[in-house]
Scaffold this active site. Structure first.
Site, mmCIF file in Angstrom:
data_model
loop_
_atom_site.group_PDB
_atom_site.id
_atom_site.type_symbol
_atom_site.label_atom_id
_atom_site.label_comp_id
_atom_site.label_asym_id
_atom_site.label_seq_id
_atom_site.Cartn_x
_atom_site.Cartn_y
_atom_site.Cartn_z
ATOM 1 N N LYS A 146 58.572 41.883 40.585
ATOM 2 C CA LYS A 146 57.709 40.890 39.952
ATOM 3 C C LYS A 146 58.090 40.814 38.469
ATOM 4 O O LYS A 146 58.189 41.840 37.799
ATOM 5 C CB LYS A 146 56.240 41.314 40.129
ATOM 6 C CG LYS A 146 55.297 40.154 40.141
ATOM 7 C CD LYS A 146 53.959 40.488 40.759
ATOM 8 C CE LYS A 146 53.006 39.346 40.443
ATOM 9 N NZ LYS A 146 51.786 39.380 41.211
ATOM 10 N N GLU A 185 38.161 38.343 51.295
ATOM 11 C CA GLU A 185 36.805 37.966 50.892
ATOM 12 C C GLU A 185 35.810 38.103 52.032
ATOM 13 O O GLU A 185 34.661 38.495 51.813
ATOM 14 C CB GLU A 185 36.799 36.525 50.356
ATOM 15 C CG GLU A 185 37.505 36.330 49.015
ATOM 16 C CD GLU A 185 39.018 36.211 49.112
ATOM 17 O OE1 GLU A 185 39.545 36.191 50.252
ATOM 18 O OE2 GLU A 185 39.686 36.131 48.064
ATOM 19 N N ARG A 239 35.876 31.320 51.488
ATOM 20 C CA ARG A 239 36.420 32.050 52.631
ATOM 21 C C ARG A 239 35.333 32.797 53.404
ATOM 22 O O ARG A 239 35.437 33.009 54.598
ATOM 23 C CB ARG A 239 37.430 33.098 52.131
ATOM 24 C CG ARG A 239 38.809 32.596 51.893
ATOM 25 C CD ARG A 239 39.523 32.463 53.219
ATOM 26 N NE ARG A 239 40.669 31.605 53.112
ATOM 27 C CZ ARG A 239 41.892 32.017 52.830
ATOM 28 N NH1 ARG A 239 42.127 33.294 52.617
ATOM 29 N NH2 ARG A 239 42.878 31.165 52.766
#
Ligand SMILES: Cc1ncc(C[n+]2csc(CCOP(=O)(O)OP(=O)(O)O)c2C)c(N)n1
Length: 609
Positions: free
Chosen positions: A281, A357, A385
């Site tokens: 990353k 979630e 969600r």
């Protein structure tokens, strides 16, 4: 002419040599850094995705082949390659292109993404449709190790394995979600990552250890033991294979030549495959590689505001100090929601569950049922969600789960998929749910104090920040609104949250802080019972089913005579890339408010004469 200038389409890219592709990758990276510095955006994720994205476009043919980027926040190189190089200058700004894969933008964007963990399901949908139509295109789902913590991914993998259909899953594994990735899956991927070492060890064995005189045989024994250990780790851990998905990995996702070679190989396969790529990353930018979390989302020209997440950060620790039943939960948004300090001080009472979630909401229901005091800090858009878990597990059981709903209302440069416009409307429909919205940081603190002993489902919703211009006054009290200022002109504005109060504060009207969205302050509404009174509701959310409509229902059922105008978002799918333009597009401006009140007052005077 740079390669960046030469490449206007995937077809141009295919004309470059491997060496040229590597130079092109550097140029794309530099361009991304340059634009994100100005406009903000997802920097480290994109720097990590440039090389394999180039390899993908070298091997596959967009738009015929379908590439679905999970979340889509890492699709900048894809946008630059597929005809949006110049438009990229206006990334995430009004009139410019969006920061996610977006079907409205290009036919090379196979899907519109923004919320995590959808790419495998969508990919399988494409693959099944292709099979039914007797077509032959390739389907490639690009998913990060963070997105792989989301439950939908497992539902999809389960189904993909069974389907046996041809699709390619690129697992972009940088061992990071926004923060460090979490969970057993992440540990499992760590083991698979060993196979990369295994591959290079294999090369070492071939290339010479056996040939070293004297120490050769002994060393070979040791290394063979190491080899079989590594092999055990790799081979016994092939979860994907057991699901019926062929696994290839792990490979260096920054080696374009190698990735092209492997992609060409898997392209001819007949079954679903996972190609496990290890990426860095922030690759290519020292600061971003060193601190990928900090550079995950970079802000553009940020408005000077106080952040509600800073209030949460401080206050949640204070609540946890006061009451050892307090626990906090985040779904992969530890720093964004302000829970880092809590996690540092009380790691055993602050849970990052991954991008999950639904699980987070249901787990909070379990925690509350067992007598704990759970706080689930979550962005408004992502709480969507967990609609059913909030409704069915929390509200139906009347459990005291506290939802701290951040980034509520218009969102700004993340745009359509991240707007927090629905929460008031759907939470209002949920039995037993109390909804609050603060006017400033101080009121949020008071609400959090209140939440500690409140014994049923509670949602406190707030945008990212506030300007601290609405004065402290009356202390927060459930079901009691606060009159911020009064006017004789018979117009009353009921405003939800600081942004709506800030919008109306210079208008000649009686301004009310509707800090309790539900239940309504029925006492104050009764006081408005007079013909010729105008009530305007203002909310940073959709009108349909929202606060204004619940006021309307009450006025009608209680027979309260006054005129009512509901302002908010009539268009639920707002694609504006700044808060100001989102508000303007819905008439949520000082100017419009003044116009409505002035014309009403003028009209009222005329009819009274
Ligand atoms: C449902 C949902 N929850 C949270 C987010 C916020 N979010 C965006 S990217 C991201 C991390 C993704 O990690 P990964 O898939 O590994 O991609 P990386 O950025 O590391 O390349 C999160 C949590 C989201 N987009 N959708």
């Amino acid at each position: 002419m740079s390669y960046l200038e030469k490449v206007n389409s995937p077809a141009d890219l295919k004309k470059l040599s491997m060496k040229e592709l590597e130079i092109y990758a550097q140029e794309v990276r530099a361009y991304i850094i340059d634009v994100v510095n100005k406009n903000g955006g997802h920097l480290s994720s994109n720097l990590g995705s440039v090389d394999f994205t180039i390899a993908l476009h070298y091997v596959f043919d967009c738009p015929n082949d379908k590439i679905i980027f999970d979340v889509g926040h890492q699709s900048y190189a894809h946008k630059i390659i597929t005809g949006r190089r110049d438009a990229f200058e206006k990334l995430r700004t009004d009139g410019g292109i969006t920061g996610f894969e977006n079907m409205r933008e290009s036919d090379c964007d196979a899907f519109s993404t923004g919320h995590s963990s959808t790419s495998l399901s969508v990919g399988l949908g494409y693959a099944r449709a292709r099979d039914l139509a007797g077509e032959n295109y390739n389907v490639i789902s690009v998913i990060g190790d963070g997105a792989l913590t989301g439950g939908m991914s497992y539902e999809a993998l389960n189904n993909i394995g069974e389907s046996g259909t041809r699709m390619i899953i690129i697992l972009n594994d940088n061992n990071m979600s926004i923060s460090k990735n979490v969970g057993a899956m992440s540990t499992y991927l760590g083991k698979l990552r060993l196979s990369k070492r295994y591959r290079s060890l294999k090369t070492v064995f071939k290339s010479g250890i056996d040939g070293i005189p004297l120490i050769g045989p002994a060393l070979v024994k040791i290394t063979e033991r190491a080899k079989s250990w590594v092999k055990r780790q790799v081979i016994t851990n092939k979860m994907f294979e057991q699901l019926g998905i062929k696994y290839y990995g792990a490979f260096d996702g920054h080696n374009i030549r190698e990735t092209v070679r492997i992609l060409t190989q898997v392209k001819s396969g007949k079954q679903p495959v996972v190609l496990h790529l290890i990426t860095n990353k922030g690759n290519g930018m020292y600061e971003a590689e060193k601190d990928p979390e900090k550079y995950h989302g970079v802000e553009g020209k940020a408005e000077q505001m106080q952040k509600y997440s800073s209030v949460v950060s401080e206050k949640i620790v204070e609540l946890a100090d006061r009451d050892d039943k307090v626990v906090a939960v985040t779904a992969a948004m530890l720093s964004g929601t302000g829970l880092t300090a809590m996690h540092e001080k009380y790691p055993g009472r602050c849970y990052d569950v991954g991008i999950a979630e639904q699980h987070a909401a249901a787990m909070c229901a379990g925690l509350a049922a067992a007598g704990m005091k759970p706080y689930f800090a979550v962005y408004s858009s992502f709480l969507q969600r967990a609609y059913d878990q909030v409704l069915h597990d929390v509200c139906l059981n009347k459990l005291p789960v506290r939802f701290l709903i951040d980034r509520a209302g218009a969102i700004g440069s993340d745009g359509l998929t991240h707007q927090g416009l629905f929460d008031i409307s759907y939470l209002l429909q949920m039995p037993n749910m109390t909804i609050l919205s603060p006017k400033n940081g101080n009121e949020l603190k008071e609400m959090l104090d209140f939440s500690l002993t409140f014994d049923s489902p509670l949602a406190i919703r707030y945008p990212k920040g506030y300007h601290d211009i609405i004065p402290n006054g009356k202390k927060f009290s459930l079901g009691k609104w606060e009159t911020i200022k009064e006017s004789k002109n018979r117009a009353t504005v009921l405003a939800v949250g600081n942004r709506m109060l800030e919008l109306a504060r210079n208008i000649d009207c009686t301004l009310v802080n509707a800090c309790t969205v539900s239940p309504l302050d029925v006492g104050m509404l009764s006081g408005l019972n007079r013909k010729g009174n105008l009530v305007i509701t203002l909310e940073d959310g959709i009108i349909s089913g929202g606060f204004g409509e619940s006021v309307l229902r009450h006025l009608r059922s209680a027979g309260i005579a006054c005129d009512l105008v509901n302002l908010g978002f009539a268009d639920p799918y707002c694609d504006k890339l700044s808060v100001a333009s989102a508000f303007a597009s819905e008439g949520l401006t000082e100017e419009n408010l003044r116009k409505i009140i002035n014309s009403y007052v003028a009209y009222g005077k005329k009819t009274l004469e």
